[in-house]
Write a protein that holds these residues in place. Structure first.
Motif, PDB file in Angstrom:
ATOM      1  N   LEU A   9       0.843  -1.195   0.000  1.00  0.00           N
ATOM      2  CA  LEU A   9       0.000   0.000   0.000  1.00  0.00           C
ATOM      3  C   LEU A   9       0.876   1.242   0.000  1.00  0.00           C
ATOM      4  CD1 LEU A   9      -2.606  -1.098   2.695  1.00  0.00           C
ATOM      5  CD2 LEU A   9      -2.946  -0.996   0.222  1.00  0.00           C
ATOM      6  N   PRO A  10       0.355   2.360  -0.513  1.00  0.00           N
ATOM      7  CA  PRO A  10       1.135   3.615  -0.453  1.00  0.00           C
ATOM      8  C   PRO A  10       1.414   3.997   0.996  1.00  0.00           C
ATOM      9  CG  PRO A  10      -0.757   3.836  -1.919  1.00  0.00           C
ATOM     10  CD  PRO A  10      -0.912   2.532  -1.210  1.00  0.00           C
ATOM     11  N   VAL A  11       2.542   4.652   1.218  1.00  0.00           N
ATOM     12  CA  VAL A  11       2.892   5.115   2.558  1.00  0.00           C
ATOM     13  C   VAL A  11       1.964   6.253   2.957  1.00  0.00           C
ATOM     14  CG1 VAL A  11       5.303   4.406   2.381  1.00  0.00           C
ATOM     15  CG2 VAL A  11       4.652   6.702   1.702  1.00  0.00           C
ATOM     16  N   ALA A  12       1.853   6.492   4.254  1.00  0.00           N
ATOM     17  CA  ALA A  12       1.000   7.560   4.766  1.00  0.00           C
ATOM     18  C   ALA A  12       1.458   8.904   4.213  1.00  0.00           C
ATOM     19  CB  ALA A  12       1.048   7.575   6.294  1.00  0.00           C
ATOM     20  N   GLY A  13       0.501   9.762   3.910  1.00  0.00           N
ATOM     21  CA  GLY A  13       0.836  11.082   3.398  1.00  0.00           C
ATOM     22  C   GLY A  13      -0.356  11.729   2.730  1.00  0.00           C
ATOM     23  N   TRP A  14      -0.133  12.950   2.247  1.00  0.00           N
ATOM     24  CA  TRP A  14      -1.167  13.694   1.538  1.00  0.00           C
ATOM     25  C   TRP A  14      -1.166  13.267   0.076  1.00  0.00           C
ATOM     26  CZ3 TRP A  14      -4.734  16.319   4.058  1.00  0.00           C
ATOM     27  CH2 TRP A  14      -4.452  16.818   5.321  1.00  0.00           C
ATOM     28  N   TYR A  15      -2.337  12.941  -0.439  1.00  0.00           N
ATOM     29  CA  TYR A  15      -2.503  12.558  -1.845  1.00  0.00           C
ATOM     30  C   TYR A  15      -3.708  13.293  -2.399  1.00  0.00           C
ATOM     31  CZ  TYR A  15       0.664   8.704  -0.795  1.00  0.00           C
ATOM     32  OH  TYR A  15       1.752   7.962  -0.432  1.00  0.00           O
ATOM     33  N   ARG A  16      -3.746  13.417  -3.721  1.00  0.00           N
ATOM     34  CA  ARG A  16      -4.908  14.051  -4.348  1.00  0.00           C
ATOM     35  C   ARG A  16      -6.146  13.258  -3.950  1.00  0.00           C
ATOM     36  NH1 ARG A  16      -5.334  17.949  -7.911  1.00  0.00           N
ATOM     37  NH2 ARG A  16      -3.147  17.849  -8.455  1.00  0.00           N
ATOM     38  N   ASP A  17      -7.174  13.984  -3.528  1.00  0.00           N
ATOM     39  CA  ASP A  17      -8.420  13.361  -3.089  1.00  0.00           C
ATOM     40  C   ASP A  17      -9.044  12.609  -4.265  1.00  0.00           C
ATOM     41  OD1 ASP A  17     -11.098  12.817  -2.292  1.00  0.00           O
ATOM     42  OD2 ASP A  17     -11.095  14.532  -0.955  1.00  0.00           O
ATOM     43  N   VAL A  19     -12.011  11.818  -4.699  1.00  0.00           N
ATOM     44  CA  VAL A  19     -13.363  12.315  -4.971  1.00  0.00           C
ATOM     45  C   VAL A  19     -13.346  13.754  -5.479  1.00  0.00           C
ATOM     46  CG1 VAL A  19     -15.621  12.786  -3.937  1.00  0.00           C
ATOM     47  CG2 VAL A  19     -14.336  10.764  -3.247  1.00  0.00           C
ATOM     48  N   ASP A  20     -12.469  14.595  -4.908  1.00  0.00           N
ATOM     49  CA  ASP A  20     -12.414  16.022  -5.255  1.00  0.00           C
ATOM     50  C   ASP A  20     -10.985  16.367  -5.675  1.00  0.00           C
ATOM     51  OD1 ASP A  20     -12.468  18.779  -5.443  1.00  0.00           O
ATOM     52  OD2 ASP A  20     -13.228  19.112  -3.424  1.00  0.00           O
ATOM     53  N   SER A  21     -10.760  16.559  -6.951  1.00  0.00           N
ATOM     54  CA  SER A  21      -9.398  16.799  -7.461  1.00  0.00           C
ATOM     55  C   SER A  21      -8.831  18.148  -7.020  1.00  0.00           C
ATOM     56  CB  SER A  21      -9.381  16.702  -8.988  1.00  0.00           C
ATOM     57  OG  SER A  21     -10.188  17.719  -9.551  1.00  0.00           O
ATOM     58  N   ARG A  22      -9.660  19.027  -6.430  1.00  0.00           N
ATOM     59  CA  ARG A  22      -9.170  20.316  -5.939  1.00  0.00           C
ATOM     60  C   ARG A  22      -8.628  20.213  -4.517  1.00  0.00           C
ATOM     61  NH1 ARG A  22     -14.517  23.333  -6.219  1.00  0.00           N
ATOM     62  NH2 ARG A  22     -15.021  21.300  -5.396  1.00  0.00           N
ATOM     63  N   ALA A  23      -8.703  19.016  -3.925  1.00  0.00           N
ATOM     64  CA  ALA A  23      -8.295  18.838  -2.530  1.00  0.00           C
ATOM     65  C   ALA A  23      -7.284  17.702  -2.408  1.00  0.00           C
ATOM     66  CB  ALA A  23      -9.516  18.535  -1.664  1.00  0.00           C
ATOM     67  N   ALA A  24      -6.583  17.707  -1.287  1.00  0.00           N
ATOM     68  CA  ALA A  24      -5.708  16.591  -0.923  1.00  0.00           C
ATOM     69  C   ALA A  24      -6.334  15.931   0.296  1.00  0.00           C
ATOM     70  CB  ALA A  24      -4.309  17.092  -0.601  1.00  0.00           C
ATOM     71  N   THR A  36      -8.821  16.641   5.112  1.00  0.00           N
ATOM     72  CA  THR A  36      -8.575  17.155   3.766  1.00  0.00           C
ATOM     73  C   THR A  36      -7.982  18.555   3.871  1.00  0.00           C
ATOM     74  OG1 THR A  36     -10.786  18.111   3.589  1.00  0.00           O
ATOM     75  CG2 THR A  36     -10.494  15.865   2.726  1.00  0.00           C
ATOM     76  N   ARG A  37      -7.389  19.003   2.777  1.00  0.00           N
ATOM     77  CA  ARG A  37      -6.904  20.380   2.664  1.00  0.00           C
ATOM     78  C   ARG A  37      -6.988  20.788   1.210  1.00  0.00           C
ATOM     79  NH1 ARG A  37      -0.361  19.770   3.608  1.00  0.00           N
ATOM     80  NH2 ARG A  37       0.048  18.644   1.695  1.00  0.00           N
ATOM     81  N   ASN A  38      -7.145  22.082   0.988  1.00  0.00           N
ATOM     82  CA  ASN A  38      -7.203  22.596  -0.382  1.00  0.00           C
ATOM     83  C   ASN A  38      -5.826  22.509  -1.012  1.00  0.00           C
ATOM     84  OD1 ASN A  38      -9.922  23.263  -0.270  1.00  0.00           O
ATOM     85  ND2 ASN A  38      -9.503  25.285   0.567  1.00  0.00           N
ATOM     86  N   ILE A  39      -5.829  22.264  -2.287  1.00  0.00           N
ATOM     87  CA  ILE A  39      -4.580  22.284  -3.048  1.00  0.00           C
ATOM     88  C   ILE A  39      -4.456  23.672  -3.648  1.00  0.00           C
ATOM     89  CG2 ILE A  39      -3.329  21.369  -5.023  1.00  0.00           C
ATOM     90  CD1 ILE A  39      -4.766  18.726  -4.573  1.00  0.00           C
ATOM     91  N   THR A  40      -3.418  24.387  -3.269  1.00  0.00           N
ATOM     92  CA  THR A  40      -3.186  25.725  -3.790  1.00  0.00           C
ATOM     93  C   THR A  40      -2.419  25.609  -5.096  1.00  0.00           C
ATOM     94  OG1 THR A  40      -3.047  26.544  -1.542  1.00  0.00           O
ATOM     95  CG2 THR A  40      -2.186  27.973  -3.276  1.00  0.00           C
ATOM     96  N   PRO A  41      -2.988  26.123  -6.177  1.00  0.00           N
ATOM     97  CA  PRO A  41      -2.257  26.046  -7.451  1.00  0.00           C
ATOM     98  C   PRO A  41      -0.981  26.886  -7.384  1.00  0.00           C
ATOM     99  CG  PRO A  41      -4.268  27.323  -7.705  1.00  0.00           C
ATOM    100  CD  PRO A  41      -4.251  26.805  -6.295  1.00  0.00           C
TER     101      PRO A  41
END
Length: 58
Positions: A9-17, A19-24, A36-41
Motif C-alpha cells: 500500500l502507499p505510505v501515509a501522506g497527503w494525496y490528491r483526493d 473524490v475532489d481533485s481540488r483537494a488533498a 482534507t486540505r485545499n490544493i493551492t495552485p
C-alpha cells in the motif's frame, strides 16, 4: 524513500483526493481519513525576454 510500503500500500501522506481533485486527503497507510486540505495552485510566472546585449566590435 519509496512511496510504496512493504505491505504493497502507499505510505501515509497527503494525496490528491480521489473524490475532489481540488483537494488533498490524508492517507494513513491503510485507508483514507476524513482530513482534507485545499490544493493551492502554483503561481504561473511568465519569463520576460531580456534586452539584447551589445557586443563590442573589434
Amino acid at each position: 524513500m519509496s512511496s510504496i510500503a512493504t505491505s504493497g500500500l502507499p505510505v501515509a501522506g497527503w494525496y490528491r483526493d480521489p473524490v475532489d481533485s481540488r483537494a488533498a486527503r490524508w492517507w494513513d497507510g491503510l485507508a483514507w481519513t476524513g482530513h482534507t486540505r485545499n490544493i493551492t495552485p502554483l503561481a504561473i510566472v511568465e519569463s520576460v525576454p531580456s534586452s539584447p546585449t551589445r557586443r563590442s566590435l573589434r
